[in-house]
Design an enzyme around this catalytic site. Structure first.
Site, PDB file in Angstrom:
ATOM      1  N   ARG A  16       0.844  -1.189   0.000  1.00 30.26           N
ATOM      2  CA  ARG A  16       0.000   0.000   0.000  1.00 30.26           C
ATOM      3  C   ARG A  16       0.886   1.248   0.000  1.00 30.26           C
ATOM      4  NH1 ARG A  16      -4.962   1.372   4.176  1.00 30.26           N
ATOM      5  NH2 ARG A  16      -3.355   1.078   5.788  1.00 30.26           N
ATOM      6  N   ASP A  60      -4.053   3.101  13.836  1.00 32.90           N
ATOM      7  CA  ASP A  60      -3.214   3.734  12.832  1.00 32.90           C
ATOM      8  C   ASP A  60      -3.700   5.164  12.619  1.00 32.90           C
ATOM      9  OD1 ASP A  60      -5.432   3.602  11.151  1.00 32.90           O
ATOM     10  OD2 ASP A  60      -4.609   2.039   9.868  1.00 32.90           O
TER      11      ASP A  60
END
Length: 528
Positions: free
Chosen positions: A160, A444
């Site tokens: 990613r 996150d």
């Protein structure tokens, strides 16, 4: 290298990644595609201005022909046929080994929300991925050694890169900061595409934060050009798109269509989706007001509509539908907490597998067996549920926009939790950690985004707390920030400098009258 300037230190082995050839490849992509990236970011701003002025979101009339015509994405690529369990995490050396060894089918190797994009993290992450493919990676800590299992037991790597809005300030091309997306993609593709192909896999990607099919078209054009430049057969790249912004939920089919020769499906990125809902309609009063974060579940009507539409859209076009994150971190000291939380994880994965998802995410290796067991029970020996077309699903724009139907309250406890978690996360982020265990959850950047955007929205809507009756004001939030910081300061390992930076950043993005588009933008400016 002509036109390319490196502004970060060349640490140990960085020269293996930042070769003239690799930098030249990134520079070519930057020169050809960055002007369009900037245009698309400007289009985001124009859409936001329209929403703030009273506009709304809907399925696009100009792309109705895409939704109504017959087409399918490319068939699943090698290593992506079966995705029943996917583990996510940053690209540090220990996580690289543990994720690949975890028993998951896929590892989302994250340069984005689970990674604080320091110069060291960015380049070392590329070194770690290449070393893993070369089976030249090991790690020792606390007297324990980590090494890779045989290749056939390893998860498939899916990288990613950073979103289109982020830049890499340590690499300048023709005097301009390079796109973080193109740096992360370009360096990995240059060094690892052939390595992946030689292992019978391919260069695969997760694409974050997109807000329109035109942004997907840009990625597709980057893929085509990259494959052309390196002599890789067109269509070798595969990409799964995270539907984690509110506008993208209305363009799922179009996004699949733009990437169709490179598409590997869509993912329900639930946490950033909630942040995007708040961000896009933050000026629209209580119609788009969410209760506190922990009260918003996947059974809320607007979230249910979003996930049901995602599965139906993917399977209609032959694409995988991947479910959301199980963020729980098992505790070795509290079996009672584990039992309650694991039951919630099991219920979440049971709902997803029953809805037709082909797989789902976990944040910790200990959750892989639970997720696999649930999906095994539905899939058996089949690799996926692509044959479940979900023709029973009918989702309207009104269903996706039904935020006001979300049950739940806003309490002082919820406000304090937002402040506490955001401060802890931002302090860790400024210290170079992007994936942080907080109160038995793996958090996150989306965590801090939800926390600060909710507080901003509550302040601007004069919200009265359900448990105390107090109205959420800047003064109240500032007092709670000080009180929560005082609690944290009494804990072992407290770092006054990092928490000072976290407090300043959080205060800016939660309390300023102007709403920061992404908190990672001012946060990144503070990183060395």
């Amino acid at each position: 290298m002509d036109g390319v300037e490196i502004r970060g230190p060349l640490l140990d082995r960085f020269d293996e990644i930042l070769t003239p050839e690799a930098l030249g490849f990134v520079a070519t992509l930057q020169r050809e595609f960055d002007p369009r990236r900037r245009e698309l970011l400007a289009a985001r701003q124009a859409r936001q201005a329209d929403l703030s002025a009273g506009g709304t979101l809907d399925f696009l009339p100009e792309t109705a022909h895409v939704r109504e015509s017959e087409w399918r994405v490319a068939p699943p690529a090698p290593g992506l046929e079966d995705r029943r369990v996917e583990i996510t995490g940053p690209v540090d050396r220990k996580m690289t080994i543990n994720a690949l060894n975890s028993g998951a089918k896929v590892w989302l190797a994250d340069f984005e929300d689970a990674n604080a994009p320091t110069w060291e993290n960015t380049v070392n992450g590329q070194i770690n991925l290449r070393d893993a493919l070369d089976r030249a990676i090991d790690f020792t800590a606390g007297g324990k050694s980590y090494a890779l299992r045989p290749d056939e037991e390893l998860a498939t790597i899916v990288v990613r890169p950073r979103g289109w809005h982020l830049t890499e300030k340590h690499i300048l091309v023709d005097g301009e900061e390079a796109s973080g997306s193109l740096v992360d993609f370009g360096l990995y593709f240059f060094h690892c595409a052939r390595r992946q192909i030689d292992k019978g896999r391919g260069p695969y990607f997760y694409l974050p934060k997109m807000e329109s099919h035109l942004e997907a078209r840009l990625w597709n054009d980057v893929f085509v050009r990259a494959q052309e430049l390196l002599g890789v057969p067109r269509g070798t790249i595969r990409a799964t798109v995270l539907i984690e912004t509110y506008p993208a939920a209305f363009e799922m089919e179009e996004i699949l269509y733009e990437l169709r020769e490179h598409s590997a499906g869509l993912n329900a990125g639930r946490w950033d989706y909630l942040f995007s809902v708040i961000k896009k309609f933050r000026t629209r009063g209580r119609e788009f007001l969410l209760p506190e974060r922990n009260a918003v579940t996947m059974t809320a009507p607007f979230m249910r509509a979003y996930t049901e539409l995602l599965v139906r859209t993917c399977h209609k076009r032959g694409a995988h539908a991947i479910g959301g994150m199980a963020a729980f971190i098992p505790s070795r000291r509290d079996p009672e907490v584990n039992e309650i939380a694991l039951e919630k994880v099991r219920a979440d994965k049971t709902r997803e597998s029953g809805d037709g998802f082909d797989g789902s995410w976990v944040a910790h290796p200990d959750l892989v067996p639970i997720c696999r067991e649930v999906f095994d029970g539905v899939l058996g020996d089949r690799p996926n549920q692509l044959d479940r077309l979900r023709d029973d699903v009918r989702v309207t724009a009104e269903d996706l926009l039904a935020v006001s139907k979300t049950p739940g309250q806003i309490t002082e406890a919820g406000l304090r939790n937002n402040v506490d978690v955001a401060l802890r996360y931002l302090a860790a982020w400024m210290g170079g950690l992007g994936a942080v265990a907080i109160h038995n959850l793996m958090e996150d950047a989306a965590t801090a985004e939800i926390s600060r955007s909710q507080i901003w929205q509550w302040i601007h809507n004069d919200i009265q707390l359900a448990d105390t009756g107090a109205v959420v004001t800047k003064d109240l939030v500032q007092r709670i920030i000080e009180e929560e910081l005082a609690k944290i300061a009494s804990e072992p390992g407290y770092d006054e400098d990092l928490y000072g930076q976290a407090k300043a950043l959080f205060t800016e993005v939660a309390l300023d009258d102007d709403f920061a588009e992404f908190l990672t933008l001012p946060a990144y400016a503070r990183l060395p």
